[in-house]
Motif scaffolding. Structure first.
Motif, short mmCIF file in Angstrom:
data_model
loop_
_atom_site.label_atom_id
_atom_site.label_comp_id
_atom_site.label_asym_id
_atom_site.label_seq_id
_atom_site.Cartn_x
_atom_site.Cartn_y
_atom_site.Cartn_z
N TYR A 130 0.84 -1.19 0.00
CA TYR A 130 0.00 0.00 0.00
C TYR A 130 0.88 1.24 0.00
O TYR A 130 2.06 1.21 0.35
CB TYR A 130 -0.93 0.01 1.21
CG TYR A 130 -0.25 0.37 2.50
CD1 TYR A 130 -0.30 1.67 3.01
CD2 TYR A 130 0.46 -0.59 3.23
CE1 TYR A 130 0.34 2.01 4.19
CE2 TYR A 130 1.10 -0.25 4.41
CZ TYR A 130 1.05 1.04 4.88
OH TYR A 130 1.69 1.37 6.04
N ASN A 153 -3.81 -0.58 -5.26
CA ASN A 153 -4.58 0.65 -5.37
C ASN A 153 -3.72 1.84 -4.96
O ASN A 153 -2.66 1.67 -4.36
CB ASN A 153 -5.84 0.58 -4.50
CG ASN A 153 -6.94 1.47 -5.02
OD1 ASN A 153 -6.72 2.28 -5.93
ND2 ASN A 153 -8.12 1.35 -4.46
N THR A 178 -10.86 -2.62 -11.65
CA THR A 178 -9.85 -1.89 -10.88
C THR A 178 -9.05 -0.96 -11.77
O THR A 178 -8.79 0.20 -11.41
CB THR A 178 -8.90 -2.87 -10.17
OG1 THR A 178 -9.66 -3.72 -9.31
CG2 THR A 178 -7.85 -2.14 -9.36
N GLN A 181 -11.16 2.11 -12.77
CA GLN A 181 -11.30 3.05 -11.66
C GLN A 181 -10.05 3.91 -11.53
O GLN A 181 -10.12 5.14 -11.31
CB GLN A 181 -11.56 2.29 -10.35
CG GLN A 181 -12.96 1.69 -10.27
CD GLN A 181 -13.13 0.83 -9.04
OE1 GLN A 181 -12.23 0.72 -8.21
NE2 GLN A 181 -14.30 0.20 -8.92
N LEU A 182 -8.88 3.28 -11.65
CA LEU A 182 -7.63 4.03 -11.56
C LEU A 182 -7.51 5.06 -12.68
O LEU A 182 -7.11 6.20 -12.46
CB LEU A 182 -6.43 3.08 -11.60
CG LEU A 182 -6.12 2.30 -10.33
CD1 LEU A 182 -5.02 1.27 -10.59
CD2 LEU A 182 -5.68 3.25 -9.22
#
Length: 201
Positions: A130, A153, A178, A181-182
């Motif tokens: 992360y 993410n 995913t 969305q990015l």
């Protein structure tokens, strides 16, 4: 038989070339990179680009002598096997380029977020999964390399970085949702992504 051997040799050569070029893509050959041995032969104030990638360190300890190079703009600790960063690294207040690739970092070293002039941050091939919210302090960050890390993410705080141009997330398995969305969250950023997979369905 010779054709098979030749084909195998070509595949090995191609693989090594791909890995080598990927692993060295962020180095600027025009910079005067110095090793520790070379840096010892010049005044500390004239050392701007230092690489320790031939050194094998352990844990978080860095050679004490490198902290005399207070004018460093670029530092490479690639492949030195560090697991965290020595807090003294904040002495490099002018740092614009930091390469921590191919190490053993289990988490993102938050201390990095104190480098207010940092433009390029290389973290590829580490175990971190992360990026902390404190990354918003890197107001001059332009390039972030997360190639082959478990990072799935990016935090909302990264959307506020005014100069962010490029994020490498290749080698990370993501489903199409995913990735989309990015892309929507970072429309002005060039995101390097592998073809999406359905691995999380």
């Amino acid at each position: 038989m010779m054709k098979k051997l030749l084909a195998i040799f070509c595949l090995i050569f191609l693989w090594n070339y791909i890995v080598y070029s990927q692993d060295n893509r962020v180095f600027n050959p025009d910079l005067n990179w110095l090793t520790i041995e070379e840096a010892r032969n010049v005044p500390p104030d004239s050392v701007f680009h230092l690489t320790l990638k031939k050194e094998k360190l352990s844990g978080e300890e860095l050679p004490e002598e490198i902290f005399q190079y207070r004018n460093l703009k670029s530092l490479s600790l690639r492949g030195t096997k560090i697991t965290t960063l020595d807090e003294k690294i904040v002495n490099f207040t002018q740092l614009t380029f930091l390469d921590l690739g191919r190490n053993r970092l289990p988490v993102f070293p938050v201390i990095i977020c104190r480098f207010q002039f940092l433009e390029t941050l290389v973290l590829h091939r580490n175990s971190l999964n992360y990026i902390p919210a404190a990354v918003e302090n890197l107001q001059h960050l332009k390039h972030l390399d997360l190639w082959e890390t478990p990072v799935m993410n990016l935090p909302e705080e990264m959307e506020k970085l005014p100069e962010l141009e490029y994020v490498d997330m290749r080698g990370i398995n993501m489903n199409p949702e995913t990735q989309e969305q990015l892309k929507k969250r970072f429309p002005q950023v060039k995101l390097e992504l592998d073809p999406p997979c359905n691995c999380f369905r």
